[in-house]
Design an enzyme around this catalytic site. Structure first.
Site, PDB file in Angstrom:
ATOM      1  N   ASN A 191       0.852  -1.194   0.000  1.00  0.00           N
ATOM      2  CA  ASN A 191       0.000   0.000   0.000  1.00  0.00           C
ATOM      3  C   ASN A 191       0.885   1.241   0.000  1.00  0.00           C
ATOM      4  OD1 ASN A 191       0.520   0.807   2.875  1.00  0.00           O
ATOM      5  ND2 ASN A 191      -0.363  -1.226   3.202  1.00  0.00           N
TER       6      ASN A 191
ATOM      7  N   ASP B 139      -4.326  -6.323   5.049  1.00  0.00           N
ATOM      8  CA  ASP B 139      -5.358  -7.150   5.674  1.00  0.00           C
ATOM      9  C   ASP B 139      -5.311  -8.592   5.177  1.00  0.00           C
ATOM     10  OD1 ASP B 139      -6.380  -5.151   7.286  1.00  0.00           O
ATOM     11  OD2 ASP B 139      -7.603  -4.337   5.655  1.00  0.00           O
TER      12      ASP B 139
ATOM     13  N   LYS C 233       8.470 -16.607 -10.821  1.00  0.00           N
ATOM     14  CA  LYS C 233       7.632 -15.589 -11.450  1.00  0.00           C
ATOM     15  C   LYS C 233       6.502 -16.271 -12.233  1.00  0.00           C
ATOM     16  CE  LYS C 233       7.877 -11.778 -14.681  1.00  0.00           C
ATOM     17  NZ  LYS C 233       8.614 -11.180 -15.776  1.00  0.00           N
TER      18      LYS C 233
ATOM     19  N   PRO D 240      -3.046 -11.945  10.435  1.00  0.00           N
ATOM     20  CA  PRO D 240      -3.376 -11.741  11.851  1.00  0.00           C
ATOM     21  C   PRO D 240      -3.435 -10.239  12.149  1.00  0.00           C
ATOM     22  CG  PRO D 240      -1.097 -12.459  11.586  1.00  0.00           C
ATOM     23  CD  PRO D 240      -1.731 -12.556  10.240  1.00  0.00           C
TER      24      PRO D 240
ATOM     25  N   PHE E  20      -4.093   3.151  15.336  1.00  0.00           N
ATOM     26  CA  PHE E  20      -4.339   4.159  14.315  1.00  0.00           C
ATOM     27  C   PHE E  20      -5.503   3.701  13.449  1.00  0.00           C
ATOM     28  CE2 PHE E  20      -1.574   7.814  13.519  1.00  0.00           C
ATOM     29  CZ  PHE E  20      -0.797   7.742  14.654  1.00  0.00           C
TER      30      PHE E  20
ATOM     31  N   LYS F  14     -13.678   0.950  16.033  1.00  0.00           N
ATOM     32  CA  LYS F  14     -12.395   0.234  16.061  1.00  0.00           C
ATOM     33  C   LYS F  14     -11.809   0.226  17.465  1.00  0.00           C
ATOM     34  CE  LYS F  14     -10.633   0.401  12.112  1.00  0.00           C
ATOM     35  NZ  LYS F  14     -10.068   0.883  10.863  1.00  0.00           N
TER      36      LYS F  14
HETATM   37  O1  C5P Z   1      -8.692  -2.562  11.568  1.00  0.00           O
HETATM   38  P1  C5P Z   1      -7.701  -1.659  10.974  1.00  0.00           P
HETATM   39  O2  C5P Z   1      -6.729  -2.337  10.063  1.00  0.00           O
HETATM   40  O3  C5P Z   1      -8.244  -0.426  10.316  1.00  0.00           O
HETATM   41  O4  C5P Z   1      -6.897  -1.122  12.254  1.00  0.00           O
HETATM   42  C1  C5P Z   1      -5.859  -0.249  12.145  1.00  0.00           C
HETATM   43  C2  C5P Z   1      -4.980  -0.386  13.339  1.00  0.00           C
HETATM   44  O5  C5P Z   1      -4.681  -1.755  13.594  1.00  0.00           O
HETATM   45  C3  C5P Z   1      -3.636   0.271  13.124  1.00  0.00           C
HETATM   46  O6  C5P Z   1      -3.184   0.691  14.393  1.00  0.00           O
HETATM   47  C4  C5P Z   1      -2.802  -0.865  12.557  1.00  0.00           C
HETATM   48  O7  C5P Z   1      -1.412  -0.664  12.778  1.00  0.00           O
HETATM   49  C5  C5P Z   1      -3.315  -2.059  13.338  1.00  0.00           C
HETATM   50  N1  C5P Z   1      -3.300  -3.323  12.575  1.00  0.00           N
HETATM   51  C6  C5P Z   1      -2.456  -4.346  12.985  1.00  0.00           C
HETATM   52  N2  C5P Z   1      -2.473  -5.551  12.304  1.00  0.00           N
HETATM   53  C7  C5P Z   1      -3.284  -5.732  11.254  1.00  0.00           C
HETATM   54  C8  C5P Z   1      -4.148  -4.714  10.835  1.00  0.00           C
HETATM   55  C9  C5P Z   1      -4.129  -3.507  11.527  1.00  0.00           C
HETATM   56  O8  C5P Z   1      -1.694  -4.167  13.936  1.00  0.00           O
HETATM   57  N3  C5P Z   1      -3.275  -6.879  10.627  1.00  0.00           N
END
Ligand code: C5P
Length: 397
Positions: free
Chosen positions: A208, A277, A287, A303, A321, A335
């Site tokens: 990203n 995610d 490749k 996770p 965040f 959240k």
């Molecule tokens: O649920 P979301 O991804 O929007 O949550 C964002 C927060 O969760 C951020 O603080 C991000 O660093 C943390 N996060 C994490 N592991 C993930 C997804 C998000 O620590 N797999």
């Protein structure tokens, strides 16, 4: 910067070619919320005019100890200062400071001060290396003076070596850092930052646009408050923040492992990383070759590192965040509740990602707190002060 709003700096300029950088430094300090009173030696006025410094700071420049009717400018100006910064500081002026000489307004002001003194040396590399200068610098350090730089590089005289003054931007940052209260001394802060990269095959992947700037700024702000910082960073183009232990990782799985190994030691965990995610269920080692048929990738969830840490029996104080593209308040509060976080910082992704500036809304048990748009380091300092305050409150219960 809240901390700096009422802080007053006497900016002392001595006679070296780097004096031209003092104009930019004054401008940056004022931008950060400091008020600036300039005092110049006679030699400095040959390099940059008092009129320039007066126009930038909005205050008449002090140059002559006899210009003030009562002859007490050195006492008055040093009493109202929260710090005196000498930039540039010549070898000659450093020698004067080291010996307590007071034969002009600026050196008298330094001797009469009851506030911290920060000195940014600027001189030819041979003058810097000279045993007399090194002895004087050691004396200043022993006297509790803070040295800012110098650094090595090309010099005005054409030589190259140690003795260049730090750039104005770095000096402004270091000066603001010196004002931070050391409220996290002895505390360990674990931070995740940057994006993650989930491989599809040997050369392609899913990632990203996170630059890591916010997480790195938070690492620096935590260091400034006295904390011991470990930064688990996804791939970024940024230089490691000074004084932090950095663990470089690539994928979410690696980031998770790095956090799991270190979390039991942390007092505060700040999850700033934009963790992917999903990852590809079966990344190809080779490749993937192009063909006419459709290609389907199976994605499986990663996770949630923050949720894991926040649910630990002996969890550190957790800060999350939330970067959203709409409905910021609603999604952020949701959240915070789901992940059971004492503090969550929310921003609009389209304002934040990759940018140098940002604005945040902090959500905690008492409601929301807006941190208006500014550079990410200033925001990080405000966020850290808020987090440290909540952390200390929690500890004292
Ligand atoms: O649920 P979301 O991804 O929007 O949550 C964002 C927060 O969760 C951020 O603080 C991000 O660093 C943390 N996060 C994490 N592991 C993930 C997804 C998000 O620590 N797999």
């Amino acid at each position: 910067m809240d901390q700096a709003h009422t802080k007053h700096i006497v900016l002392g300029i001595t006679g070296g070619i780097a004096a031209y950088k003092a104009a930019e430094l004054a401008r940056l300090l004022i931008k950060q919320g400091f008020t600036v009173q300039v005092a110049m030696t006679e030699a400095a006025t040959h390099f940059i005019t008092p009129a320039t410094m007066q126009a930038l700071t909005g205050h008449p420049v002090l140059t002559n100890q006899w210009q003030d009717d009562k002859g007490m400018a050195h006492i008055q100006s040093s009493r109202v200062a929260n710090a005196i910064v000498i930039a540039p500081a010549t070898a000659d002026f450093i020698a004067k400071l080291a010996n307590g000489l007071a034969d002009d307004l600026l050196s008298t002001l330094c001797l009469a001060r009851n506030c911290p003194l920060l000195v940014a040396p600027a001189m030819n590399q041979q003058m810097w290396a000279n045993a007399a200068t090194q002895r004087n610098v050691q004396q200043l350090i022993a006297d509790g003076v803070t040295l800012l730089g110098p650094v090595s590089g090309v010099q005005a005289c054409g030589e190259e070596g140690m003795g260049r003054m730090l750039e104005a931007g770095q000096l402004a940052q270091d000066i603001a850092a010196a004002f931070q209260p050391k409220i996290l001394t002895g505390r360990k802060v674990l931070i995740t930052a940057g994006p993650t990269y989930e491989a599809i095959d040997a050369v392609r992947g899913i990632t990203n646009r996170s630059s890591g700037k916010m997480g790195y700024a938070i690492a620096q702000a935590a260091r400034e408050l006295g904390a011991k910082v470990t930064l688990v960073s996804g791939p970024t183009a940024l230089a490691h923040p000074h004084g932090a232990q950095v663990v470089d990782v690539t994928s979410a799985a690696e980031m998770f492992e790095a956090v799991k190994q270190r979390v039991s030691d942390a007092d505060i965990f700040i999850a700033v990383a934009a963790v992917a995610d999903y990852r590809v269920a079966q990344a190809s080692e080779q490749k993937i070759k192009k063909c006419d048929a459709k290609l389907t990738l199976e994605l499986i969830p990663n996770p949630d590192i923050l949720a894991y840490v926040a649910a630990l029996p002996d969890a550190p104080f957790c800060v999350g965040f939330a970067a959203e593209s709409e409905n910021l308040r609603e999604y952020a509060e949701q959240k915070r509740r789901t992940k059971k976080l004492p503090l969550l910082a929310a921003n609009l992704a389209q304002h934040a990602i990759g940018a140098d500036d940002n604005e945040l809304i902090l959500f905690d048990d008492t409601g929301e707190h807006r941190l208006p748009r500014t550079d990410k380091l200033t925001l990080a300092r405000a966020l850290l002060l808020h987090a440290a305050m909540l952390y200390r409150k929690g500890k004292s219960k």
